[in-house]
Design a protein around this motif. Structure first.
Motif, short mmCIF file in Angstrom:
data_model
loop_
_atom_site.label_atom_id
_atom_site.label_comp_id
_atom_site.label_asym_id
_atom_site.label_seq_id
_atom_site.Cartn_x
_atom_site.Cartn_y
_atom_site.Cartn_z
N GLU A 1 32.87 -62.23 -82.89
CA GLU A 1 31.98 -61.81 -81.80
C GLU A 1 31.63 -60.32 -81.92
OE1 GLU A 1 33.71 -62.95 -78.07
OE2 GLU A 1 33.65 -65.08 -78.59
N THR A 2 32.62 -59.53 -82.28
CA THR A 2 32.38 -58.09 -82.47
C THR A 2 31.39 -57.87 -83.62
OG1 THR A 2 34.59 -57.57 -81.67
CG2 THR A 2 33.47 -55.88 -82.96
N ARG A 3 31.59 -58.59 -84.71
CA ARG A 3 30.68 -58.45 -85.86
C ARG A 3 29.27 -58.90 -85.49
NH1 ARG A 3 33.48 -61.25 -90.78
NH2 ARG A 3 31.48 -60.75 -91.72
N ILE A 4 29.17 -59.97 -84.71
CA ILE A 4 27.85 -60.44 -84.27
C ILE A 4 27.17 -59.38 -83.40
CG2 ILE A 4 26.68 -62.11 -82.77
CD1 ILE A 4 28.70 -64.22 -83.82
N GLU A 5 27.92 -58.81 -82.46
CA GLU A 5 27.37 -57.77 -81.59
C GLU A 5 26.91 -56.55 -82.40
OE1 GLU A 5 30.40 -56.95 -78.71
OE2 GLU A 5 30.14 -58.89 -77.71
N GLU A 6 27.71 -56.18 -83.39
CA GLU A 6 27.35 -55.04 -84.24
C GLU A 6 26.09 -55.35 -85.05
OE1 GLU A 6 30.90 -54.41 -86.51
OE2 GLU A 6 31.89 -53.29 -84.89
N ALA A 7 26.00 -56.57 -85.56
CA ALA A 7 24.81 -56.97 -86.33
C ALA A 7 23.57 -56.99 -85.43
CB ALA A 7 25.03 -58.33 -86.98
N GLN A 8 23.74 -57.48 -84.21
CA GLN A 8 22.61 -57.50 -83.28
C GLN A 8 22.17 -56.09 -82.92
OE1 GLN A 8 24.29 -60.04 -80.21
NE2 GLN A 8 23.19 -61.85 -81.00
N ALA A 9 23.12 -55.19 -82.73
CA ALA A 9 22.78 -53.79 -82.42
C ALA A 9 22.06 -53.15 -83.61
CB ALA A 9 24.05 -53.00 -82.08
N LYS A 10 22.54 -53.45 -84.82
CA LYS A 10 21.89 -52.90 -86.01
C LYS A 10 20.47 -53.45 -86.15
CE LYS A 10 22.45 -52.10 -90.91
NZ LYS A 10 23.32 -52.12 -92.06
N LEU A 11 20.30 -54.75 -85.87
CA LEU A 11 18.98 -55.36 -85.92
C LEU A 11 18.04 -54.72 -84.90
CD1 LEU A 11 17.04 -57.54 -86.97
CD2 LEU A 11 18.03 -59.10 -85.27
N LYS A 12 18.56 -54.48 -83.71
CA LYS A 12 17.75 -53.83 -82.67
C LYS A 12 17.30 -52.44 -83.13
CE LYS A 12 17.98 -52.36 -77.86
NZ LYS A 12 18.83 -52.19 -76.68
N ASP A 13 18.24 -51.68 -83.73
CA ASP A 13 17.90 -50.34 -84.24
C ASP A 13 16.86 -50.42 -85.36
OD1 ASP A 13 19.71 -49.25 -82.47
OD2 ASP A 13 21.29 -48.96 -83.97
N LEU A 14 17.01 -51.38 -86.26
CA LEU A 14 16.05 -51.53 -87.36
C LEU A 14 14.66 -51.90 -86.84
CD1 LEU A 14 18.28 -53.33 -90.01
CD2 LEU A 14 17.40 -50.99 -90.11
N LYS A 15 14.62 -52.75 -85.83
CA LYS A 15 13.33 -53.12 -85.23
C LYS A 15 12.68 -51.89 -84.59
CE LYS A 15 14.00 -58.04 -84.42
NZ LYS A 15 14.08 -59.11 -83.41
N ALA A 16 13.47 -51.05 -83.95
CA ALA A 16 12.94 -49.82 -83.34
C ALA A 16 12.37 -48.90 -84.41
CB ALA A 16 14.02 -49.11 -82.53
N VAL A 17 13.09 -48.78 -85.53
CA VAL A 17 12.61 -47.96 -86.65
C VAL A 17 11.30 -48.52 -87.19
CG1 VAL A 17 13.12 -47.27 -89.03
CG2 VAL A 17 14.89 -47.06 -87.29
#
Length: 101
Positions: free
Chosen positions: A11-27
């Motif tokens: 779950e932690t890894r999924i949350e981290e991946a989702q946060a990274k995806l969100k950041d990449l989409k913002a970029v």
């Protein structure tokens, strides 16, 4: 490692991946805005250069001067018509719009 610990780790890894995806989409959105701004600047500069060439009378016959000046005037009117924001119209020295299109 207990199953509950594995679940928590996943779950932690999924949350981290989702946060990274969100950041990449913002970029990606930020880059898309930069690209759009650059396109507008480049095309705007090209249009203004074309208009300047139409207004340049050097080496043109009188008929060609009149034709090109008319073409430049029509293009500028079309461009002015597309500027709708009041602050932009003021910046460009255009009259305030009395009606909206």
């Amino acid at each position: 490692m207990k199953p509950s610990e594995k679940n928590h780790d996943l779950e932690t890894r999924i949350e981290e991946a989702q946060a990274k995806l969100k950041d990449l989409k913002a970029v990606a959105r930020k880059q898309a805005r930069r690209d759009e701004t650059r396109r507008k600047i480049l095309y705007g500069a090209a249009v203004l250069d074309i208009i300047a060439k139409w207004r340049d009378e050097t080496g043109k016959t009188e008929g060609r001067q009149i034709e090109d000046a008319s073409r430049a005037d029509r293009m500028m009117l079309a461009l002015h018509d597309r500027v709708s924001r009041k602050s932009d119209r003021i910046f460009l020295g255009l009259e305030e719009r009395t009606e909206t299109l």
